[in-house]
Design a protein around this motif. Structure first.
Motif, short mmCIF file in Angstrom:
data_model
loop_
_atom_site.label_atom_id
_atom_site.label_comp_id
_atom_site.label_asym_id
_atom_site.label_seq_id
_atom_site.Cartn_x
_atom_site.Cartn_y
_atom_site.Cartn_z
N TYR A 296 0.79 -1.09 -0.05
CA TYR A 296 0.01 -0.07 0.03
C TYR A 296 0.95 1.19 0.04
N LYS B 177 0.89 3.81 -2.95
CA LYS B 177 0.24 5.23 -2.46
C LYS B 177 1.16 6.22 -3.02
N ASP C 208 -6.43 5.59 -0.97
CA ASP C 208 -6.34 6.16 0.65
C ASP C 208 -7.16 5.33 1.53
N CYS D 146 3.17 2.66 7.84
CA CYS D 146 2.81 3.81 7.19
C CYS D 146 3.66 5.09 7.43
N VAL E 242 3.56 7.81 4.52
CA VAL E 242 2.38 8.34 3.83
C VAL E 242 1.26 8.14 5.14
N PRO F 249 -4.08 4.77 6.08
CA PRO F 249 -5.28 4.43 5.33
C PRO F 249 -6.65 4.42 6.02
#
Length: 464
Positions: A245, A249, A256, A291, A296, A299
């Motif tokens: 992911y 991303k 998202d 993440c 990032v 999500p």
């Protein structure tokens, strides 16, 4: 004399929230089961509708509290996995709880239309369309999107699927990609047949989605057949999925959301030791950590619980018709139903459920085998999850014993072919629904009678 009630109290921390006993008779979620039996007879399937809502609210609460504790920035969305039980009463009860839907078949789209016509869902409801899709399924997905179901989201299961939507979808469309997870080490195959290879995901996005303004990649999806378990295999696959992911991303800003599938278990014994709070928090902590390390935002999270939603709401209730001593030590209780036809997972997967006597708790107990009504040698049940044997009360002649298999609400009718033709022409049992009114009073009604011989004859092509 060793009574059945003594055995249960010594084996379990009993009574429990859902199982209690009054006057030597069992209550399930406060429902006096002997009253149901006296009114409707056996065999029967019983569904207690409020349990569906309480399970949904339980999961929502777990994720809400976990997100608040960990300062998790994404949102949580609960989807019901329709294939666990497609019955209208299940869908309508679940949808009372502000949830969304995950589908796996083209015919699910007709259920979506029916629910929309009845006002149970609207065009903003998420319809997460999973599975390997034949043309009819893709056609009906496209029609819903073109009619304004803005959150009808096809989850791409192979590289060529997007081509159909490019040809037939006219509106701006959210899409997802399912990633092909590795199966657990003892499985016959290394990688799931479902989903897109990890190495193909970015190419699929950049070559077939990115350049088309109608399509927006919003979700990555994965699912593990073994469910959400505290094992190195589960955490390894979840981590691999979240790392992918992060990678996608960075090239696809509009992405998202992740869908981590279903997998919350239900109790297969009277008591269970699964720590839902710990597992929920560890899932959130793992996603957030990976993440953050990748730079990032966390999500949004979808789940699609099926068994967890509906499994614990139901019970199958039988009479013991007679007993048979087949040798010096194998005593059989013969029931007025069949495991192969009524509870096929008991036969196919060696699935176990909580099993309890409904009456005669003050009688002596003994070790028995349970036999079904078909002529198949595999139609039996002789072990519980907590022990490799079954104990039930010894009953005097002319005093019937009733027994219940509990938490049987998911998949059994779908697998056995509800209302169809079954082994030895064993009929589908009657189905009784139980709810409570605004004052908490129990109300019951028959959803369907026992399958008739006439319906079987018509299916088989005989004149009636």
């Amino acid at each position: 004399m060793d009574k059945y009630t003594d055995l249960i109290h010594q084996t379990f921390d009993f009574p429990t929230e859902e199982f209690t006993v009054e006057n030597n008779e069992l209550l399930f979620n406060g429902i006096p089961l002997m009253d149901i039996i006296k009114k409707y007879g056996t065999p029967l399937k019983l569904t207690y509708l409020p349990k569906i809502s309480s399970q949904i609210q339980r999961a929502k609460r777990l994720f809400k509290e976990g997100m608040e504790k960990l300062d998790y920035q994404g949102t949580y969305t609960y989807c019901y996995c329709t294939k666990a039980s497609h019955f209208s009463f299940v869908m309508e009860e679940a949808l009372k709880n502000d949830i969304h839907i995950e589908t796996s078949s083209g015919y699910d789209m007709q259920i979506v239309r029916s629910l929309y016509k009845k006002g149970k869902i609207n065009k903003n409801t998420f319809i997460v369309c999973n599975g390997f899709k034949r043309e009819r399924y893709r056609q009906w997905i496209s029609e819903l999107i073109n009619e304004g179901f803005v959150n009808c989201m096809p989850i791409l299961d192979h590289l060529g699927e997007i081509e159909y939507y490019k040809e037939h979808v006219k509106e701006k469309t959210k899409v997802g990609i399912r990633l092909a997870s590795d199966e657990e080490p003892k499985f016959e195959f290394y990688t799931s047949r479902l989903g897109v290879r990890y190495n193909d995901v970015i190419d699929l996005y950049e070559q077939q989605i990115k350049s088309d303004e109608r399509f927006e990649l919003k979700m990555l999806h994965y699912f593990i057949n073994t469910g959400i378990k505290d094992t190195s295999y589960y955490w390894s696959e979840l981590s691999r999925f979240v790392h992918k992911y992060v990678e996608v991303k960075k090239v696809c800003p509009e992405l998202d959301t992740i869908d981590i599938g279903g997998g919350f278990p239900i109790k297969t014994s009277i008591q269970a030791d699964y720590d839902y709070k710990y597992m929920t928090e560890e899932i959130l902590r793992t996603i957030k950590r990976i993440c953050n390390e990748g730079g990032v935002p966390e999500p949004n999270i979808f789940t699609e619980f099926g068994i967890f939603t509906v499994g614990e709401s139901a019970a199958n209730i039988y009479s013991v018709l007679d007993e048979k001593l087949q040798n010096d030590k194998e005593l059989w209780y013969m029931i007025d139903g069949s495991f192969i036809t009524n509870l096929p997972d008991a036969w196919a997967l060696n699935q176990r459920w909580p099993l309890l006597a409904i009456n005669h708790w003050d009688k002596e107990y003994r070790k028995i085998q349970l036999g079904g009504m078909t002529c198949d040698s595999q139609d039996y049940y002789n072990s519980e999850m907590h022990s490799f044997q079954v104990f039930l009360p010894k009953t005097p002649k002319q005093q019937p014993l009733y027994i219940g298999f509990f938490h049987t609400g998911a998949y059994q009718e779908q697998l056995s072919g509800y209302g169809g033709i079954k082994h030895c022409l064993i009929p589908s049992p009657q189905h009784i629904l139980v709810d409570r009114d605004e004052n908490g009073e129990i109300k019951t009604w028959q959803f369907a009678p026992e399958q008739s011989s006439e319906s079987m004859m018509r299916i088989l092509g005989y004149e009636v």
